[in-house]
Design an enzyme around this catalytic site. Structure first.
Site, PDB file in Angstrom:
ATOM      1  N   ASP A  29       0.848  -1.192   0.000  1.00 10.38           N
ATOM      2  CA  ASP A  29       0.000   0.000   0.000  1.00 10.38           C
ATOM      3  C   ASP A  29       0.888   1.248   0.000  1.00 10.38           C
ATOM      4  O   ASP A  29       1.910   1.308   0.683  1.00 10.38           O
ATOM      5  CB  ASP A  29      -0.929   0.009   1.226  1.00 10.38           C
ATOM      6  CG  ASP A  29      -2.084   0.975   1.070  1.00 10.38           C
ATOM      7  OD1 ASP A  29      -3.221   0.513   0.912  1.00 10.38           O
ATOM      8  OD2 ASP A  29      -1.836   2.207   1.094  1.00 10.38           O
ATOM      9  N   GLY A  91     -16.206   3.193   3.030  1.00 12.62           N
ATOM     10  CA  GLY A  91     -15.061   4.031   2.677  1.00 12.62           C
ATOM     11  C   GLY A  91     -14.185   3.471   1.578  1.00 12.62           C
ATOM     12  O   GLY A  91     -13.001   3.798   1.500  1.00 12.62           O
ATOM     13  N   HIS A  98     -10.139  -5.297  -3.523  1.00  9.54           N
ATOM     14  CA  HIS A  98      -8.827  -5.541  -2.914  1.00  9.54           C
ATOM     15  C   HIS A  98      -9.017  -5.818  -1.434  1.00  9.54           C
ATOM     16  O   HIS A  98      -9.962  -5.331  -0.807  1.00  9.54           O
ATOM     17  CB  HIS A  98      -7.883  -4.344  -3.122  1.00  9.54           C
ATOM     18  CG  HIS A  98      -8.453  -3.047  -2.637  1.00  9.54           C
ATOM     19  ND1 HIS A  98      -9.374  -2.324  -3.372  1.00  9.54           N
ATOM     20  CD2 HIS A  98      -8.273  -2.357  -1.482  1.00  9.54           C
ATOM     21  CE1 HIS A  98      -9.719  -1.238  -2.694  1.00  9.54           C
ATOM     22  NE2 HIS A  98      -9.075  -1.243  -1.539  1.00  9.54           N
TER      23      HIS A  98
HETATM   24  P1  AMP Z   1      -9.808   1.385   0.092  1.00 16.51           P
HETATM   25  O1  AMP Z   1     -10.010   2.678   0.835  1.00 16.51           O
HETATM   26  O2  AMP Z   1     -10.174   0.167   0.844  1.00 16.51           O
HETATM   27  O3  AMP Z   1     -10.434   1.456  -1.291  1.00 16.51           O
HETATM   28  O4  AMP Z   1      -8.243   1.257  -0.093  1.00 16.51           O
HETATM   29  C1  AMP Z   1      -7.528   1.831  -1.136  1.00 16.51           C
HETATM   30  C2  AMP Z   1      -6.086   1.732  -0.772  1.00 16.51           C
HETATM   31  O5  AMP Z   1      -5.309   1.876  -1.951  1.00 16.51           O
HETATM   32  C3  AMP Z   1      -5.607   2.814   0.203  1.00 16.51           C
HETATM   33  O6  AMP Z   1      -5.081   2.194   1.373  1.00 16.51           O
HETATM   34  C4  AMP Z   1      -4.544   3.564  -0.580  1.00 16.51           C
HETATM   35  O7  AMP Z   1      -3.459   3.954   0.225  1.00 16.51           O
HETATM   36  C5  AMP Z   1      -4.130   2.546  -1.622  1.00 16.51           C
HETATM   37  N1  AMP Z   1      -3.599   3.068  -2.869  1.00 16.51           N
HETATM   38  C6  AMP Z   1      -4.149   4.023  -3.656  1.00 16.51           C
HETATM   39  N2  AMP Z   1      -3.396   4.217  -4.750  1.00 16.51           N
HETATM   40  C7  AMP Z   1      -2.345   3.347  -4.657  1.00 16.51           C
HETATM   41  C8  AMP Z   1      -1.211   3.069  -5.473  1.00 16.51           C
HETATM   42  N3  AMP Z   1      -0.989   3.723  -6.624  1.00 16.51           N
HETATM   43  N4  AMP Z   1      -0.330   2.126  -5.040  1.00 16.51           N
HETATM   44  C9  AMP Z   1      -0.537   1.479  -3.884  1.00 16.51           C
HETATM   45  N5  AMP Z   1      -1.588   1.695  -3.084  1.00 16.51           N
HETATM   46  C10 AMP Z   1      -2.479   2.626  -3.452  1.00 16.51           C
END
Ligand code: AMP
Ligand code: ZN
Length: 112
Positions: A29, A91, A98
């Site tokens: 992440d 959220g 994922h």
């Molecule tokens: P969610 O809020 O469950 O949809 O989680 C989305 C997650 O994706 C968050 O923890 C972000 O920090 C992570 N995220 C967003 N963009 C990227 C990226 N380019 N590479 C890695 N993690 C990401």
């Protein structure tokens, strides 16, 4: 389709891959909330847990097998947490299914 995780899976956006197979990609992440914070996702675009269909059953199983392997490889023998945020109230910010694999220290707060 505009999906950042599909772009990552294609290799068009850089990421730190921690695991990959035919069905699954797992990356660190970007904004880790724990010492280990890995996102485990299907290579197939599935918008959320609410969009999983019968034909995805094998893929979802592969995700959990991958998560177990990653946890072992990263030394999470004391335990870990797997979280999925589904939809607006939970959220979910990235609309590609994922699972957050979290570990590396004792987790105090529990929602359930
Ligand atoms: P969610 O809020 O469950 O949809 O989680 C989305 C997650 O994706 C968050 O923890 C972000 O920090 C992570 N995220 C967003 N963009 C990227 C990226 N380019 N590479 C890695 N993690 C990401
Ligand atoms: Zn996608």
């Amino acid at each position: 389709m505009d999906c950042i995780f599909c772009e990552i899976i294609k290799g068009d956006i850089p990421s730190t891959t921690v695991y990959e197979d035919e069905w699954v990609k797992a990356i660190n992440d970007l904004n880790p909330q724990m010492p280990v914070h890995v996102l485990v996702m299907p290579k197939k675009h599935i918008a959320s847990a609410n969009e999983i269909t019968e034909e995805d059953a094998e893929t979802i199983g592969k995700i959990f097998l991958a998560a177990k392997k990653i946890a072992g490889d990263l030394g999470l023998e004391n335990g870990y947490r797997i979280i999925n945020n589904c939809g607006e109230d939970a959220g979910q910010t990235v609309k590609h299914l994922h699972f957050h694999l979290l570990g590396g220290r004792t987790m105090g707060e529990k929602i359930i």
